[in-house]
Write a protein that holds these residues in place. Structure first.
Motif, mmCIF file in Angstrom:
data_model
loop_
_atom_site.group_PDB
_atom_site.id
_atom_site.type_symbol
_atom_site.label_atom_id
_atom_site.label_comp_id
_atom_site.label_asym_id
_atom_site.label_seq_id
_atom_site.Cartn_x
_atom_site.Cartn_y
_atom_site.Cartn_z
ATOM 1 N N ILE A 54 58.991 78.445 48.017
ATOM 2 C CA ILE A 54 58.213 79.155 49.132
ATOM 3 C C ILE A 54 57.331 77.842 49.901
ATOM 4 C CG2 ILE A 54 56.457 80.637 50.204
ATOM 5 C CD1 ILE A 54 57.307 83.344 47.942
ATOM 6 N N LEU A 55 56.188 77.682 48.591
ATOM 7 C CA LEU A 55 56.229 76.259 49.611
ATOM 8 C C LEU A 55 57.164 75.042 50.059
ATOM 9 C CD1 LEU A 55 53.465 74.192 50.116
ATOM 10 C CD2 LEU A 55 53.909 73.185 47.720
ATOM 11 N N ILE A 56 57.901 74.776 49.466
ATOM 12 C CA ILE A 56 58.703 73.863 49.688
ATOM 13 C C ILE A 56 59.731 74.278 51.126
ATOM 14 C CG2 ILE A 56 61.346 72.958 49.802
ATOM 15 C CD1 ILE A 56 60.522 72.660 46.839
ATOM 16 N N LEU A 57 60.238 75.987 51.319
ATOM 17 C CA LEU A 57 60.613 75.981 52.190
ATOM 18 C C LEU A 57 60.138 76.447 53.748
ATOM 19 C CD1 LEU A 57 62.924 78.784 50.997
ATOM 20 C CD2 LEU A 57 63.488 76.673 51.174
ATOM 21 N N SER A 58 58.745 76.433 53.059
ATOM 22 C CA SER A 58 57.503 76.853 54.579
ATOM 23 C C SER A 58 57.068 75.721 55.639
ATOM 24 C CB SER A 58 56.535 77.583 53.648
ATOM 25 O OG SER A 58 55.532 76.672 53.266
ATOM 26 N N LYS A 59 57.453 74.526 54.698
ATOM 27 C CA LYS A 59 57.950 72.975 55.860
ATOM 28 C C LYS A 59 58.551 72.955 56.549
ATOM 29 C CE LYS A 59 54.134 71.767 52.991
ATOM 30 N NZ LYS A 59 52.884 71.264 53.828
ATOM 31 N N LEU A 126 41.364 70.857 30.106
ATOM 32 C CA LEU A 126 42.362 70.116 31.092
ATOM 33 C C LEU A 126 42.816 71.603 31.619
ATOM 34 C CD1 LEU A 126 43.322 68.149 33.159
ATOM 35 C CD2 LEU A 126 44.646 67.641 31.037
ATOM 36 N N PRO A 127 43.285 72.402 30.534
ATOM 37 C CA PRO A 127 44.175 73.546 30.835
ATOM 38 C C PRO A 127 43.674 74.698 32.106
ATOM 39 C CG PRO A 127 44.254 72.819 28.409
ATOM 40 C CD PRO A 127 43.771 72.458 29.367
ATOM 41 N N ALA A 128 42.437 75.031 31.497
ATOM 42 C CA ALA A 128 41.247 75.973 32.250
ATOM 43 C C ALA A 128 41.381 75.312 33.856
ATOM 44 C CB ALA A 128 40.046 76.553 31.423
ATOM 45 N N LEU A 129 41.115 74.357 33.670
ATOM 46 C CA LEU A 129 40.786 73.567 34.559
ATOM 47 C C LEU A 129 41.934 73.765 35.634
ATOM 48 C CD1 LEU A 129 38.927 70.490 34.510
ATOM 49 C CD2 LEU A 129 37.596 72.764 35.392
ATOM 50 N N ILE A 130 43.171 73.643 35.163
ATOM 51 C CA ILE A 130 44.315 73.518 35.768
ATOM 52 C C ILE A 130 44.773 74.731 35.981
ATOM 53 C CG2 ILE A 130 47.369 73.552 35.770
ATOM 54 C CD1 ILE A 130 46.132 70.634 33.910
ATOM 55 N N ASP A 131 44.747 75.961 35.515
ATOM 56 C CA ASP A 131 44.531 77.529 35.416
ATOM 57 C C ASP A 131 43.896 77.615 36.910
ATOM 58 O OD1 ASP A 131 46.355 77.353 33.766
ATOM 59 O OD2 ASP A 131 45.236 78.476 31.987
ATOM 60 N N LEU A 132 42.048 77.133 37.369
ATOM 61 C CA LEU A 132 41.684 77.484 38.345
ATOM 62 C C LEU A 132 42.096 76.954 39.023
ATOM 63 C CD1 LEU A 132 38.991 78.951 39.886
ATOM 64 C CD2 LEU A 132 38.275 76.321 38.134
ATOM 65 N N ILE A 133 42.613 75.616 39.751
ATOM 66 C CA ILE A 133 43.127 75.024 40.812
ATOM 67 C C ILE A 133 44.068 76.030 40.999
ATOM 68 C CG2 ILE A 133 43.369 72.797 41.332
ATOM 69 C CD1 ILE A 133 41.362 71.541 40.101
ATOM 70 N N ALA A 134 45.270 76.138 40.489
ATOM 71 C CA ALA A 134 46.135 76.796 41.163
ATOM 72 C C ALA A 134 46.234 78.165 41.303
ATOM 73 C CB ALA A 134 47.379 77.546 39.679
ATOM 74 N N ILE A 135 44.906 78.187 41.518
ATOM 75 C CA ILE A 135 45.036 79.848 41.793
ATOM 76 C C ILE A 135 45.071 80.030 43.616
ATOM 77 C CG2 ILE A 135 42.482 81.973 42.595
ATOM 78 C CD1 ILE A 135 42.361 81.296 39.746
ATOM 79 N N PHE A 136 44.673 78.879 44.073
ATOM 80 C CA PHE A 136 44.249 78.965 45.615
ATOM 81 C C PHE A 136 45.481 78.150 45.999
ATOM 82 C CE2 PHE A 136 40.082 77.667 43.228
ATOM 83 C CZ PHE A 136 39.477 78.311 43.704
ATOM 84 N N PRO A 137 46.058 78.753 46.954
ATOM 85 C CA PRO A 137 47.463 78.534 47.701
ATOM 86 C C PRO A 137 47.250 77.775 48.077
ATOM 87 C CG PRO A 137 46.285 81.100 48.541
ATOM 88 C CD PRO A 137 45.142 79.949 48.153
ATOM 89 N N LYS A 138 45.924 76.560 48.549
ATOM 90 C CA LYS A 138 46.487 75.080 49.303
ATOM 91 C C LYS A 138 47.017 74.035 48.449
ATOM 92 C CE LYS A 138 43.428 72.167 51.966
ATOM 93 N NZ LYS A 138 42.172 71.769 52.475
ATOM 94 N N PHE A 139 46.503 75.136 46.905
ATOM 95 C CA PHE A 139 46.733 73.595 45.870
ATOM 96 C C PHE A 139 48.259 74.561 45.249
ATOM 97 C CE2 PHE A 139 42.586 73.018 46.396
ATOM 98 C CZ PHE A 139 41.922 71.860 47.014
ATOM 99 N N ARG A 140 49.229 74.714 45.864
ATOM 100 C CA ARG A 140 50.254 75.496 45.114
ATOM 101 C C ARG A 140 50.960 74.478 44.221
ATOM 102 N NH1 ARG A 140 52.504 78.848 50.129
ATOM 103 N NH2 ARG A 140 51.596 76.736 50.981
ATOM 104 N N ILE A 141 51.358 73.216 44.588
ATOM 105 C CA ILE A 141 51.585 72.520 44.031
ATOM 106 C C ILE A 141 51.096 71.958 42.536
ATOM 107 C CG2 ILE A 141 50.709 69.656 43.962
ATOM 108 C CD1 ILE A 141 54.157 70.622 44.376
#
Length: 284
Positions: A54-59, A126-141
């Motif tokens: 969805i992120l790719i196609l939304s561009k 590191l895994p917990a920080l990745i999980d936290l950041i990945a929640i926000f749609p702005k950082f979907r990648i």
């Protein structure tokens, strides 16, 4: 307040329903042998791939609005819930509190600071920080990095690399030192002479590209001394790449041996009818 926390901890510890629920989610998230984990893993992998697609196609701007909303609300909510569950099952705080209650002269540190420290250690991992950041749609990648949890072969290899963290930390310091040293010397020698060198950042960029032996060629030395520095940088870069390769091969080889032994043990444990012959001597 302290007595209330102790009472609540005892209630949680004696609650069969609470223990079963936490055991279920802990097994679902962390135990690769749990029967339902493979279904959960595939579900999360599909969500990650859908979100990235969805992120790719939304561009292109040709994506239906409802599909964007699915990613923005539903998938984000699932990742947020998963993060909270991982934080919950990472520690049994009530057990630390009850264990401190059995200690003589236990203070605030034993009751609260120790379990809080353990909880914070997970939160900043590191895994917990990745999980936290990945929640926000702005950082979907970043959600691609969450595949670490669900592709167990990848996690095994990453665990093997973490055992060599001393070597990689040493290599990191060495890479930083070499890059900034060569970049500084290159900047001093070529700034004002080399038209392609416009700033100190350009010099650091050139040094990193040279040491890594990538060699884009967009910035190159024009002075004889600069060319000599480049030669030393390339030679040192080759040596560092060889070092990294040897460390990674060693880590993977050790991990593969462990996995092979574990697989053999599992195969033997599944044998229902067998005769074990034990010989004499030291080998027996």
């Amino acid at each position: 307040m302290h007595d209330l926390i102790l009472k609540l901890s005892r209630m949680i510890d004696s609650s069969v329903r609470y223990q079963r629920t936490k055991f279920f989610f802990r097994s679902l998230l962390n135990d690769i042998n749990y029967p339902y984990k493979k279904y959960f893993d595939w579900f999360m992998i599909v969500l990650i791939l859908i979100s990235i697609t969805i992120l790719i196609l939304s561009k292109s701007g040709r994506l239906p609005e409802w599909l964007v909303n699915v990613d923005f609300y539903f998938i984000t909510a699932v990742f947020a819930l998963e993060y909270l569950l991982r934080v919950w099952v990472s520690q049994d705080t009530h057990k630390h509190i009850l264990a401190a209650g059995k200690m003589e002269n236990a203070g605030i540190r034993e009751y609260y600071l120790v379990p809080l420290k353990k909880r914070l250690e997970y939160l900043v991992s590191l895994p917990a920080l990745i999980d936290l950041i990945a929640i926000f749609p702005k950082f979907r990648i970043i959600r691609l990095l969450k595949l670490y949890h669900y592709l167990h072969g990848t996690s095994s290899l990453l665990n093997a690399l973490t055992r060599k963290r001393f070597e990689f930390i040493f290599l990191g310091y060495m890479l930083l030192g070499v890059t900034f040293s060569f970049g500084t010397v290159f900047y001093i020698l070529e700034y004002g002479i080399n038209e392609k060198l416009g700033s100190y950042l350009d010099a650091i960029y050139w040094a990193l590209v040279t040491v890594s032996t990538v060699g884009y060629g967009d910035i190159s030395p024009v002075t004889d001394t600069g060319k000599i520095i480049s030669m030393f940088g390339i030679i040192l870069g080759i040596a560092m790449i060889s070092f990294v390769t040897s460390v990674m091969v060693s880590a993977f080889s050790e991990r593969f041996d462990e996995l092979r032994n574990a697989d053999n043990i599992n195969l033997v444990s599944k044998i229902e009818r067998a005769v074990v012959i034990n010989g004499y001597g030291h080998l027996g």
